[in-house]
Design a protein around this motif. Sequence first.
Motif, PDB file in Angstrom:
ATOM      1  N   VAL A 142       7.834   6.355   3.810  1.00 24.65           N
ATOM      2  CA  VAL A 142       8.992   6.623   4.668  1.00 24.65           C
ATOM      3  C   VAL A 142      10.139   7.205   3.851  1.00 24.65           C
ATOM      4  CG1 VAL A 142      10.758   5.548   6.120  1.00 24.65           C
ATOM      5  CG2 VAL A 142       8.370   4.891   6.379  1.00 24.65           C
ATOM      6  N   ASN A 143      10.369   6.645   2.672  1.00 22.68           N
ATOM      7  CA  ASN A 143      11.436   7.169   1.811  1.00 22.68           C
ATOM      8  C   ASN A 143      11.150   8.593   1.365  1.00 22.68           C
ATOM      9  OD1 ASN A 143      12.663   4.681   2.043  1.00 22.68           O
ATOM     10  ND2 ASN A 143      11.947   3.923   0.075  1.00 22.68           N
ATOM     11  N   ARG A 144       9.900   8.889   1.085  1.00 21.05           N
ATOM     12  CA  ARG A 144       9.518  10.250   0.675  1.00 21.05           C
ATOM     13  C   ARG A 144       9.735  11.222   1.835  1.00 21.05           C
ATOM     14  NH1 ARG A 144       8.974  13.502  -3.526  1.00 21.05           N
ATOM     15  NH2 ARG A 144       8.179  11.695  -4.672  1.00 21.05           N
TER      16      ARG A 144
ATOM     17  N   VAL B 110       0.822  -1.208   0.000  1.00 24.96           N
ATOM     18  CA  VAL B 110       0.000   0.000   0.000  1.00 24.96           C
ATOM     19  C   VAL B 110       0.861   1.266   0.000  1.00 24.96           C
ATOM     20  CG1 VAL B 110      -1.991  -1.063   1.103  1.00 24.96           C
ATOM     21  CG2 VAL B 110      -0.210  -0.041   2.521  1.00 24.96           C
ATOM     22  N   GLY B 111       2.201   1.091   0.063  1.00 24.87           N
ATOM     23  CA  GLY B 111       3.087   2.241  -0.036  1.00 24.87           C
ATOM     24  C   GLY B 111       3.673   2.713   1.279  1.00 24.87           C
ATOM     25  N   LYS B 112       3.802   1.823   2.260  1.00 27.16           N
ATOM     26  CA  LYS B 112       4.362   2.233   3.553  1.00 27.16           C
ATOM     27  C   LYS B 112       5.834   2.623   3.424  1.00 27.16           C
ATOM     28  CE  LYS B 112       3.286  -1.703   5.403  1.00 27.16           C
ATOM     29  NZ  LYS B 112       2.637  -2.272   4.195  1.00 27.16           N
ATOM     30  N   SER B 113       6.624   1.750   2.779  1.00 25.94           N
ATOM     31  CA  SER B 113       8.049   2.040   2.611  1.00 25.94           C
ATOM     32  C   SER B 113       8.269   3.246   1.705  1.00 25.94           C
ATOM     33  CB  SER B 113       8.762   0.815   2.032  1.00 25.94           C
ATOM     34  OG  SER B 113       8.670  -0.286   2.915  1.00 25.94           O
ATOM     35  N   SER B 114       7.451   3.384   0.674  1.00 28.52           N
ATOM     36  CA  SER B 114       7.574   4.541  -0.222  1.00 28.52           C
ATOM     37  C   SER B 114       7.310   5.834   0.536  1.00 28.52           C
ATOM     38  CB  SER B 114       6.599   4.409  -1.396  1.00 28.52           C
ATOM     39  OG  SER B 114       6.872   3.263  -2.159  1.00 28.52           O
TER      40      SER B 114
ATOM     41  N   CYS C 136      11.867  10.862   4.314  1.00 22.73           N
ATOM     42  CA  CYS C 136      13.316  10.993   4.560  1.00 22.73           C
ATOM     43  C   CYS C 136      14.019  11.753   3.445  1.00 22.73           C
ATOM     44  CB  CYS C 136      13.953   9.618   4.683  1.00 22.73           C
ATOM     45  SG  CYS C 136      13.414   8.668   6.097  1.00 22.73           S
ATOM     46  N   GLY C 137      13.494  11.653   2.241  1.00 19.27           N
ATOM     47  CA  GLY C 137      14.180  12.248   1.098  1.00 19.27           C
ATOM     48  C   GLY C 137      15.166  11.307   0.442  1.00 19.27           C
ATOM     49  N   LYS C 138      15.384  10.135   1.041  1.00 23.81           N
ATOM     50  CA  LYS C 138      16.273   9.120   0.497  1.00 23.81           C
ATOM     51  C   LYS C 138      15.639   7.756   0.734  1.00 23.81           C
ATOM     52  CE  LYS C 138      19.677  11.978  -0.528  1.00 23.81           C
ATOM     53  NZ  LYS C 138      20.199  12.167  -1.886  1.00 23.81           N
ATOM     54  N   ILE C 139      16.271   6.708   0.163  1.00 23.02           N
ATOM     55  CA  ILE C 139      15.723   5.359   0.308  1.00 23.02           C
ATOM     56  C   ILE C 139      16.204   4.759   1.617  1.00 23.02           C
ATOM     57  CG2 ILE C 139      15.652   3.030  -0.625  1.00 23.02           C
ATOM     58  CD1 ILE C 139      15.796   4.137  -3.372  1.00 23.02           C
ATOM     59  N   ARG C 140      15.364   4.783   2.632  1.00 22.53           N
ATOM     60  CA  ARG C 140      15.641   4.107   3.906  1.00 22.53           C
ATOM     61  C   ARG C 140      15.208   2.655   3.838  1.00 22.53           C
ATOM     62  NH1 ARG C 140      16.713   1.138   7.240  1.00 22.53           N
ATOM     63  NH2 ARG C 140      16.641   1.365   9.517  1.00 22.53           N
ATOM     64  N   SER C 141      14.085   2.399   3.177  1.00 19.70           N
ATOM     65  CA  SER C 141      13.559   1.040   3.051  1.00 19.70           C
ATOM     66  C   SER C 141      13.568   0.630   1.590  1.00 19.70           C
ATOM     67  CB  SER C 141      12.128   0.955   3.601  1.00 19.70           C
ATOM     68  OG  SER C 141      12.074   1.381   4.944  1.00 19.70           O
TER      69      SER C 141
ATOM     70  N   LEU D 106      11.430  -0.998  10.838  1.00 22.49           N
ATOM     71  CA  LEU D 106      12.580  -0.116  10.653  1.00 22.49           C
ATOM     72  C   LEU D 106      12.265   1.283  11.160  1.00 22.49           C
ATOM     73  CD1 LEU D 106      13.322  -1.219   6.981  1.00 22.49           C
ATOM     74  CD2 LEU D 106      14.286  -2.182   9.074  1.00 22.49           C
ATOM     75  N   ASP D 107      13.049   1.750  12.120  1.00 23.61           N
ATOM     76  CA  ASP D 107      12.863   3.082  12.693  1.00 23.61           C
ATOM     77  C   ASP D 107      13.748   4.094  11.971  1.00 23.61           C
ATOM     78  OD1 ASP D 107      11.145   1.983  14.488  1.00 23.61           O
ATOM     79  OD2 ASP D 107      12.639   1.778  16.091  1.00 23.61           O
ATOM     80  N   THR D 108      13.166   5.238  11.666  1.00 23.19           N
ATOM     81  CA  THR D 108      13.888   6.302  10.976  1.00 23.19           C
ATOM     82  C   THR D 108      13.668   7.614  11.693  1.00 23.19           C
ATOM     83  OG1 THR D 108      13.539   5.168   8.861  1.00 23.19           O
ATOM     84  CG2 THR D 108      14.211   7.473   8.769  1.00 23.19           C
ATOM     85  N   PHE D 109      14.763   8.261  12.041  1.00 20.82           N
ATOM     86  CA  PHE D 109      14.698   9.537  12.766  1.00 20.82           C
ATOM     87  C   PHE D 109      14.604  10.687  11.766  1.00 20.82           C
ATOM     88  CE2 PHE D 109      16.315  13.196  15.008  1.00 20.82           C
ATOM     89  CZ  PHE D 109      15.734  13.077  16.249  1.00 20.82           C
ATOM     90  N   VAL D 110      13.659  11.594  11.991  1.00 28.21           N
ATOM     91  CA  VAL D 110      13.429  12.730  11.094  1.00 28.21           C
ATOM     92  C   VAL D 110      13.271  13.995  11.927  1.00 28.21           C
ATOM     93  CG1 VAL D 110      11.837  13.745   9.408  1.00 28.21           C
ATOM     94  CG2 VAL D 110      12.342  11.300   9.316  1.00 28.21           C
TER      95      VAL D 110
END
Length: 523
Positions: A245-247, A239-243, A249-254, A267-271
């Motif tokens: 998160v990447n949007r 459904v676009g969860k990883s997309s 972050c501005g980069k590909i985290r997942s 996967l935790d990502t700090f923003v």
Amino acid sequence: MPDSFFSEKIPVVAIVGRPNVGKSALFNKLVGRRSSIVHDLPGVTRDYVVEECVWCGKKIDLIDTGGLDFEDRDFIINQIKSQVRFAVDLSDVVIFVTDLKSGILPYDSDIAVMLKKNKVPVILCVNKCDDEKADINFYEFCSLGFGVPFGVSSVHGHGTGDLLDAVYEKVFSSQNIGINPRESLIRNISEKLPENIVHDPEKSLLFGYENNKKENLEKTNEDSSPIPIKVAIIGKPNVGKSSLVNRICGKIRSIVSNESGTTRDSLDTFVIKNSKNYIFTDTAGIRKNKSAQSEIERYSTFRTFSASKRSDVCAVIIEAKGLTEQDLKIAGISRNLGKSCIILVNKWDSEFSEEIACADPPRLSAIEFEKKIRKDMPFLSYAPVVFISAKTGRNIEKIFILLDKTHNNFRRRISTGSLNEFLAQVMFRVPPPSIKGKQLKIYYMTQADIMPPTFVFFVNKSKLFHFSYKRYIENRLRENFEFEGTPIKFVIREKGSPKDTESVSELRTCSHRLETSFSNKFC
């Protein structure tokens, strides 16, 4: 999270190796908990996972990476390679894991060559030394060129202490230890970082804050290191969860692909956004047919539940194609856990909008879609809905506005005086009900807790407090006070009774029942 988190000089150590040598098992043993999924099937770990490791009172950020396969040209394998190379560039020390039982393979030699080119200090680790007796093949690993290896057993823990001693000796004796590793990495790596690799703000790699207590969240805005808002992104596969998160972050985290079930770990990502801190947790998608789930998918599903449990806000992602029964079940996780919630309808981009008019049968407009959500999800009537596109970035800014609003409402506390003034007005407008000639008497109410807001009513008889009157008071509460995006809990206490009919302690100790229900429904 420690108050000095953003100023601490925390070194970074990456664990690398070929598939199925026990990297994730060793990672879990070193950090002291099951953070990464461990399975006999090779290639289980895909996205890198970061946790804090403490040894002799000193901390490092430990990175678990996917297995390196230099022959496979699969898209996901290539993405894993890119993430491993990034983790190596990011690290102060690398733990190179090999397998005693299988010996040295060509992949091990290829990885050794790659590590020598990076000029990062390497500690060679031979895993699966389950027998304390020396193996005749142990010293053949010296031919890889990293000195005498450390024999460990990730299952039993043999040799892990000596390994950590060696790691910490290399890390904290480095000449650059006086420089904040995150600052130096930002300065040195940001210019050469490929576009398809994540570059998290401030290089804050430590993302697993599972033990934050509510009293720690009572910090004021004057704190130089405010507690971040933890957001769990949940939904069906693809459904676009990883997309999303990447949007953000501005980069590909997942890693993102059309293959269902690409993300396995949480996967935790700090923003950092507008001087505010967020932790976005990308979770594995939850499939409908639990009987068809593999063992790895069941592990991933439990990690999704755990990520939702430790979050402040659950962001439920729904695909723009339509609402399904599985969406309703997943959305119910947020309600059952008592978390604040926002609903994100993803893939609502310009291309989709053009398809609405010509679709057969015609697809719903945004207004009609929101009405359907309100109709099919009455248990989340308080959750705001926003239509986004992770592909184009549409309405991404609105997500942060809603997160701030719902999180503030989640922690909102109202004085007892204001509540009882409100209660008097509500009871004057609609008097309490009576059953068989006995009328409900509400003496007063007070707020007992936050996250979620919990209100205690002192009454004459709890059985007279009909659910319809509870609903009436809740609706009036939401009208008079700002509680958008957060559930509200009521506790009914009879005056003079030593024990609550629905005590707050009972509400807090229902996690086992929730986990059992979750397991029966999804696993």
